[in-house]
Design a protein around this motif. Structure first.
Motif, PDB file in Angstrom:
ATOM      1  N   ALA A 134     -12.721   2.396  -0.543  1.00  0.00           N
ATOM      2  CA  ALA A 134     -11.725   3.138  -1.316  1.00  0.00           C
ATOM      3  C   ALA A 134     -10.775   2.186  -2.038  1.00  0.00           C
ATOM      4  O   ALA A 134     -10.354   2.433  -3.183  1.00  0.00           O
ATOM      5  CB  ALA A 134     -10.944   4.074  -0.392  1.00  0.00           C
ATOM      6  N   ALA A 135     -10.431   1.088  -1.378  1.00  0.00           N
ATOM      7  CA  ALA A 135      -9.570   0.095  -2.030  1.00  0.00           C
ATOM      8  C   ALA A 135     -10.283  -0.541  -3.220  1.00  0.00           C
ATOM      9  O   ALA A 135      -9.682  -0.724  -4.285  1.00  0.00           O
ATOM     10  CB  ALA A 135      -9.167  -0.979  -1.019  1.00  0.00           C
ATOM     11  N   ILE A 136     -11.557  -0.840  -3.071  1.00  0.00           N
ATOM     12  CA  ILE A 136     -12.334  -1.404  -4.179  1.00  0.00           C
ATOM     13  C   ILE A 136     -12.387  -0.421  -5.345  1.00  0.00           C
ATOM     14  O   ILE A 136     -12.322  -0.813  -6.524  1.00  0.00           O
ATOM     15  CB  ILE A 136     -13.757  -1.760  -3.701  1.00  0.00           C
ATOM     16  CG1 ILE A 136     -13.709  -2.930  -2.706  1.00  0.00           C
ATOM     17  CG2 ILE A 136     -14.665  -2.108  -4.879  1.00  0.00           C
ATOM     18  CD1 ILE A 136     -15.039  -3.235  -2.035  1.00  0.00           C
ATOM     19  N   ALA A 137     -12.456   0.876  -5.022  1.00  0.00           N
ATOM     20  CA  ALA A 137     -12.524   1.909  -6.065  1.00  0.00           C
ATOM     21  C   ALA A 137     -11.184   2.150  -6.744  1.00  0.00           C
ATOM     22  O   ALA A 137     -11.105   2.937  -7.707  1.00  0.00           O
ATOM     23  CB  ALA A 137     -13.041   3.208  -5.455  1.00  0.00           C
ATOM     24  N   GLY A 138     -10.101   1.507  -6.246  1.00  0.00           N
ATOM     25  CA  GLY A 138      -8.799   1.636  -6.900  1.00  0.00           C
ATOM     26  C   GLY A 138      -7.940   2.759  -6.363  1.00  0.00           C
ATOM     27  O   GLY A 138      -6.941   3.124  -6.991  1.00  0.00           O
ATOM     28  N   VAL A 139      -8.297   3.319  -5.203  1.00  0.00           N
ATOM     29  CA  VAL A 139      -7.513   4.433  -4.651  1.00  0.00           C
ATOM     30  C   VAL A 139      -6.134   3.969  -4.207  1.00  0.00           C
ATOM     31  O   VAL A 139      -5.132   4.676  -4.385  1.00  0.00           O
ATOM     32  CB  VAL A 139      -8.275   5.084  -3.476  1.00  0.00           C
ATOM     33  CG1 VAL A 139      -7.403   6.125  -2.778  1.00  0.00           C
ATOM     34  CG2 VAL A 139      -9.573   5.710  -3.965  1.00  0.00           C
ATOM     35  N   GLY A 140      -6.046   2.788  -3.586  1.00  0.00           N
ATOM     36  CA  GLY A 140      -4.760   2.333  -3.088  1.00  0.00           C
ATOM     37  C   GLY A 140      -4.862   1.012  -2.363  1.00  0.00           C
ATOM     38  O   GLY A 140      -5.875   0.305  -2.447  1.00  0.00           O
ATOM     39  N   ILE A 141      -3.799   0.680  -1.620  1.00  0.00           N
ATOM     40  CA  ILE A 141      -3.732  -0.549  -0.836  1.00  0.00           C
ATOM     41  C   ILE A 141      -4.268  -0.264   0.565  1.00  0.00           C
ATOM     42  O   ILE A 141      -3.896   0.737   1.189  1.00  0.00           O
ATOM     43  CB  ILE A 141      -2.287  -1.066  -0.762  1.00  0.00           C
ATOM     44  CG1 ILE A 141      -1.758  -1.354  -2.164  1.00  0.00           C
ATOM     45  CG2 ILE A 141      -2.174  -2.298   0.119  1.00  0.00           C
ATOM     46  CD1 ILE A 141      -0.249  -1.569  -2.208  1.00  0.00           C
ATOM     47  N   ALA A 142      -5.113  -1.142   1.056  1.00  0.00           N
ATOM     48  CA  ALA A 142      -5.676  -0.967   2.393  1.00  0.00           C
ATOM     49  C   ALA A 142      -5.346  -2.173   3.261  1.00  0.00           C
ATOM     50  O   ALA A 142      -5.140  -3.281   2.752  1.00  0.00           O
ATOM     51  CB  ALA A 142      -7.187  -0.765   2.318  1.00  0.00           C
ATOM     52  N   ARG A 143      -5.302  -1.943   4.560  1.00  0.00           N
ATOM     53  CA  ARG A 143      -5.115  -3.027   5.530  1.00  0.00           C
ATOM     54  C   ARG A 143      -6.403  -3.112   6.354  1.00  0.00           C
ATOM     55  O   ARG A 143      -6.675  -2.266   7.209  1.00  0.00           O
ATOM     56  CB  ARG A 143      -3.910  -2.728   6.428  1.00  0.00           C
ATOM     57  CG  ARG A 143      -3.528  -3.873   7.350  1.00  0.00           C
ATOM     58  CD  ARG A 143      -2.280  -3.555   8.153  1.00  0.00           C
ATOM     59  NE  ARG A 143      -2.473  -2.434   9.052  1.00  0.00           N
ATOM     60  CZ  ARG A 143      -1.588  -2.051   9.988  1.00  0.00           C
ATOM     61  NH1 ARG A 143      -0.435  -2.702  10.097  1.00  0.00           N
ATOM     62  NH2 ARG A 143      -1.831  -1.030  10.763  1.00  0.00           N
ATOM     63  N   VAL A 144      -7.230  -4.160   6.074  1.00  0.00           N
ATOM     64  CA  VAL A 144      -8.575  -4.222   6.655  1.00  0.00           C
ATOM     65  C   VAL A 144      -8.871  -5.623   7.179  1.00  0.00           C
ATOM     66  O   VAL A 144      -8.269  -6.611   6.725  1.00  0.00           O
ATOM     67  CB  VAL A 144      -9.653  -3.812   5.619  1.00  0.00           C
ATOM     68  CG1 VAL A 144      -9.505  -2.354   5.230  1.00  0.00           C
ATOM     69  CG2 VAL A 144      -9.574  -4.697   4.391  1.00  0.00           C
ATOM     70  N   PRO A 145      -9.812  -5.741   8.104  1.00  0.00           N
ATOM     71  CA  PRO A 145     -10.184  -7.047   8.656  1.00  0.00           C
ATOM     72  C   PRO A 145     -10.796  -7.953   7.589  1.00  0.00           C
ATOM     73  O   PRO A 145     -11.481  -7.495   6.672  1.00  0.00           O
ATOM     74  CB  PRO A 145     -11.220  -6.712   9.735  1.00  0.00           C
ATOM     75  CG  PRO A 145     -10.988  -5.278  10.076  1.00  0.00           C
ATOM     76  CD  PRO A 145     -10.516  -4.642   8.804  1.00  0.00           C
TER      77      PRO A 145
END
Length: 334
Positions: A256-267
């Motif tokens: 979803a972050a790659i698609a531009g939805v928003g900021i993500a907190r991921v490993p």
């Protein structure tokens, strides 16, 4: 009982069911004309004959010469026959003793073989090993570990359970589990594998449209979270966020972050490739948002089965988490 030898007794037999030598804890039961002899005494007699000496047999068995002499005497009393002729200079086996020795030596060899077989099973993994892991870690790291483990130990089998939840090893019949984050069960043995960095990321398209927020602006930014309200910490600032998208899967959050939805907190292990090829950018500098400890846990160190011990060793060797996104040495928690 295969390990016990029945021998015709003497005429001074006691009543059936009577037990002898209760003081030593040995169960010697006379039934009719059959005497049930302790396998330990049979092995002791075989050692005396083999060594041709009470002294050498005592040294080999780690007991005193007097103890051996007394146990041989009681053995002869139970059997009602003379097994050894003793003089001050030598020890001689009687005819009955020679025949009895052949049987005792055969039984001693069977017992040694059984003990060796059990020890070998302890030394070499045999049977099913049940392993649990979080889904992402299991998919990214465990295939090569399990492949190497099964190749080295052909008698072993593995059942891998991927689950993004806290598992209960004993209740669920698991041998080993991968645990990410703080340990919450002090009864388990834990071996640390490393620390997995977590980063804030967003796509270049998202940042171009909405701008790059500061740590204090996360509260009003479009974020991808895992619950309706979460607290994030960036650059020492803790912020309560209200996600525009809530998911229950890390890979979905990254996509979803790659698609531009928003900021993500991921490993880092999940977003590394996307950062390297420019589909995602790391926010708030190269320092990880957090470091999550990665442990392999198991129920006990006591008499640890080979299948668990060697799998844990393989995990430590082959499943070490990779370096953070921006290279350099692995950061250690202060």
């Amino acid at each position: 009982m295969g390990a016990l030898l029945g021998v015709a007794g003497s005429g001074n037999m006691r009543r059936p069911g009577r037990t002898d030598n209760a003081a030593t804890g040995e169960l010697i039961v006379r039934l009719g004309l059959t005497v049930m002899i302790s396998p330990a005494d049979m092995m002791l007699f075989a050692a005396v004959v083999r060594e041709e000496s009470f002294t050498r047999a005592a040294r080999q068995l780690g007991i005193t010469k007097q103890t051996i002499s007394e146990r041989i005497r009681k053995l002869e009393e139970r059997l009602g026959v003379r097994l050894l002729e003793r003089t001050t200079r030598r020890l001689r086996v009687t005819g009955a003793g020679a025949t009895y020795y052949e049987r005792c030596a055969a039984i001693a060899a069977q017992i040694d073989e059984a003990n060796s077989e059990v020890q070998q099973r302890q030394a070499e993994p045999v049977g099913l090993l049940r392993v649990s892991s979080p889904m992402l870690y299991g998919r990214r790291y465990l295939t090569p570990v399990i492949s190497e483990y099964l190749a080295r130990h052909p008698q072993a089998r593995v059942e891998l359970v991927l689950a993004d939840r806290r598992v209960h090893l004993i209740e669920e019949g698991l041998d080993v589990a991968i645990h990410i984050g703080p340990l919450d069960d002090s009864s388990l043995v834990a071996r640390k594998l490393g620390e997995g960095p977590v980063h804030f990321v967003a796509s270049p398209r998202f940042l171009s449209k909405y701008g790059t927020p500061s740590a204090r602006e996360l509260r009003s930014a479009r974020c991808i979270g895992f619950s309706a309200f979460e607290t994030w910490e960036a650059e020492g600032v803790k912020t309560r966020i209200d996600p525009v998208l809530t998911v229950n899967d890390l890979e979905l959050a990254c996509e979803a972050a790659i698609a531009g939805v928003g900021i993500a907190r991921v490993p880092a292990i999940l977003c590394r490739d996307a950062v390297r090829d420019g589909r995602l950018k790391v926010l708030f500098g190269p320092r990880p948002a957090m470091l999550r400890a990665i442990h392999v846990v198991y129920p006990s160190r006591l008499k640890l089965p080979a299948k668990v011990r060697l799998f844990v060793d393989a995990m430590a060797t082959l499943a070490e988490p990779k370096l953070p996104l921006h290279g350099g040495s692995r950061r250690k928690r202060a």
